[in-house]
Write an enzyme that holds these catalytic residues in place. Structure first.
Site, mmCIF file in Angstrom:
data_model
loop_
_atom_site.group_PDB
_atom_site.id
_atom_site.type_symbol
_atom_site.label_atom_id
_atom_site.label_comp_id
_atom_site.label_asym_id
_atom_site.label_seq_id
_atom_site.Cartn_x
_atom_site.Cartn_y
_atom_site.Cartn_z
ATOM 1 N N ASN A 74 0.790 -1.223 0.000
ATOM 2 C CA ASN A 74 0.000 0.000 0.000
ATOM 3 C C ASN A 74 0.824 1.275 0.000
ATOM 4 O O ASN A 74 0.342 2.321 -0.414
ATOM 5 C CB ASN A 74 -0.916 -0.029 1.242
ATOM 6 C CG ASN A 74 -1.458 1.323 1.605
ATOM 7 O OD1 ASN A 74 -2.358 1.834 0.941
ATOM 8 N ND2 ASN A 74 -0.925 1.923 2.668
ATOM 9 N N TYR A 124 2.299 10.404 -11.175
ATOM 10 C CA TYR A 124 1.472 9.567 -10.299
ATOM 11 C C TYR A 124 0.644 8.595 -11.133
ATOM 12 O O TYR A 124 0.542 7.404 -10.817
ATOM 13 C CB TYR A 124 0.566 10.455 -9.453
ATOM 14 C CG TYR A 124 -0.241 9.728 -8.411
ATOM 15 C CD1 TYR A 124 0.329 9.348 -7.202
ATOM 16 C CD2 TYR A 124 -1.587 9.407 -8.624
ATOM 17 C CE1 TYR A 124 -0.416 8.685 -6.235
ATOM 18 C CE2 TYR A 124 -2.334 8.751 -7.670
ATOM 19 C CZ TYR A 124 -1.742 8.382 -6.476
ATOM 20 O OH TYR A 124 -2.468 7.715 -5.525
ATOM 21 N N LYS A 141 0.851 4.417 -11.088
ATOM 22 C CA LYS A 141 -0.280 3.552 -10.757
ATOM 23 C C LYS A 141 -0.672 2.645 -11.928
ATOM 24 O O LYS A 141 -1.120 1.509 -11.712
ATOM 25 C CB LYS A 141 -1.464 4.403 -10.291
ATOM 26 C CG LYS A 141 -1.213 5.102 -8.961
ATOM 27 C CD LYS A 141 -0.864 4.126 -7.835
ATOM 28 C CE LYS A 141 -0.760 4.799 -6.499
ATOM 29 N NZ LYS A 141 -0.494 3.850 -5.382
ATOM 30 N N ILE A 152 -10.156 9.143 -1.480
ATOM 31 C CA ILE A 152 -10.456 8.616 -0.143
ATOM 32 C C ILE A 152 -10.017 9.647 0.891
ATOM 33 O O ILE A 152 -8.958 10.261 0.757
ATOM 34 C CB ILE A 152 -9.715 7.277 0.097
ATOM 35 C CG1 ILE A 152 -9.992 6.298 -1.057
ATOM 36 C CG2 ILE A 152 -10.139 6.679 1.440
ATOM 37 C CD1 ILE A 152 -11.437 5.929 -1.257
ATOM 38 N N THR A 187 -8.195 10.633 3.557
ATOM 39 C CA THR A 187 -7.017 10.225 4.310
ATOM 40 C C THR A 187 -6.161 11.456 4.596
ATOM 41 O O THR A 187 -6.405 12.539 4.046
ATOM 42 C CB THR A 187 -6.167 9.235 3.496
ATOM 43 O OG1 THR A 187 -5.669 9.920 2.330
ATOM 44 C CG2 THR A 187 -6.988 8.015 3.072
#
Length: 252
Positions: free
Chosen positions: A90, A156, A160, A189, A191
């Site tokens: 992760n 990024y 991914k 999300i 976070t």
């Protein structure tokens, strides 16, 4: 998730956000959890939370971009718990926003190393131990931008997409060995990474939520639930798949 009881799970980037939620979920399902990150204070705090709830966890400080440290992480996990059954790779960073023409080599290397190289290294050493066990389950954290693209986050996005490709290749290599390899692709999300990204603006978070058909951003626990399903026997016929957990984002 009773089949996860007494299994051994490894979570990288497990001291905060999605990783922390998944480490706690593994422990709640009865697994013994090794938590890796570069931040001992946050990692030990997560371990304390798990132990206070009756679970079993250990923190191992690790820089997942360094082969020697990832190898030591997996070896120590096996040394402590005797085996490795599940892994959630992760750990990652968002890097700096900007157009491709403004991208720097430093940002490129840091994002690719943290998001993609780390997944390769983690699988390299996890799979070696799982082969000795006769099987296992690995989940890699990709992103919706591993399935689609967005402007001003090219590096990024590339990292991914790389995670999705690594997941497919590893799944094919390991399928006959009883090791399943899948990925999750979260949308936005809530976070600490998101809070950093928007500078703590609740208005910006709400605006991100409006971009999802479901009308809100996701919660770390919702990604954790998907990871646990993919590592469980309920997903025994699933490998090489990237599961979008995105509130409908990618079907627009």
């Amino acid at each position: 998730m009773n089949e996860l009881k007494d299994k051994v799970a490894l979570v990288t980037g497990g001291s905060t956000g999605i990783g922390q939620a998944t480490a706690i979920a593994f422990a709640q399902a009865g697994a013994k959890v090794a938590i890796a990150s570069r931040t001992p204070a946050a990692g030990e705090k997560t371990v304390s939370q798990i132990k206070a709830a009756g679970g079993d966890a250990v923190f191992i400080k690790t820089d997942v971009t360094q082969a020697s440290e990832v190898e030591a992480l997996v070896d120590k996990t096996v040394s402590i718990y005797g085996r490795l059954d599940c892994a959630f790779n992760n750990a990652g960073i968002e890097g700096k926003l900007g157009a491709i023409v403004d991208e720097t080599e430093d940002n490129w290397h840091s994002v690719i190393d943290a998001n993609m190289k780390s997944v390769w290294l983690s699988m390299k050493y996890e799979i070696a131990h799982m082969l000795k066990n006769g099987g296992g389950a690995i989940v890699n954290n990709a992103s919706v931008v591993g399935l689609i693209a967005m402007p001003n986050v090219a590096t990024y996005t590339a990292s991914k997409h790389g995670v999705v490709g690594l997941t497919k290749a590893a799944a094919l290599e390991c399928a006959r060995a009883g090791i399943r390899v899948n990925a999750v692709a979260p949308a936005v999300i809530h976070t600490p990474m998101l809070d950093r990204f928007v500078g703590g603006s609740q208005e910006a978070i709400a605006a991100f939520g409006d971009r999802h058909p479901i009308g809100r951003v996701g919660r770390p626990e919702e990604i954790a639930a998907a990871v646990l399903w993919l590592t469980s026997n309920a997903a025994s016929f699933v490998t090489g798949h990237t599961l979008a957990v995105d509130g409908g984002y990618t079907v627009q």
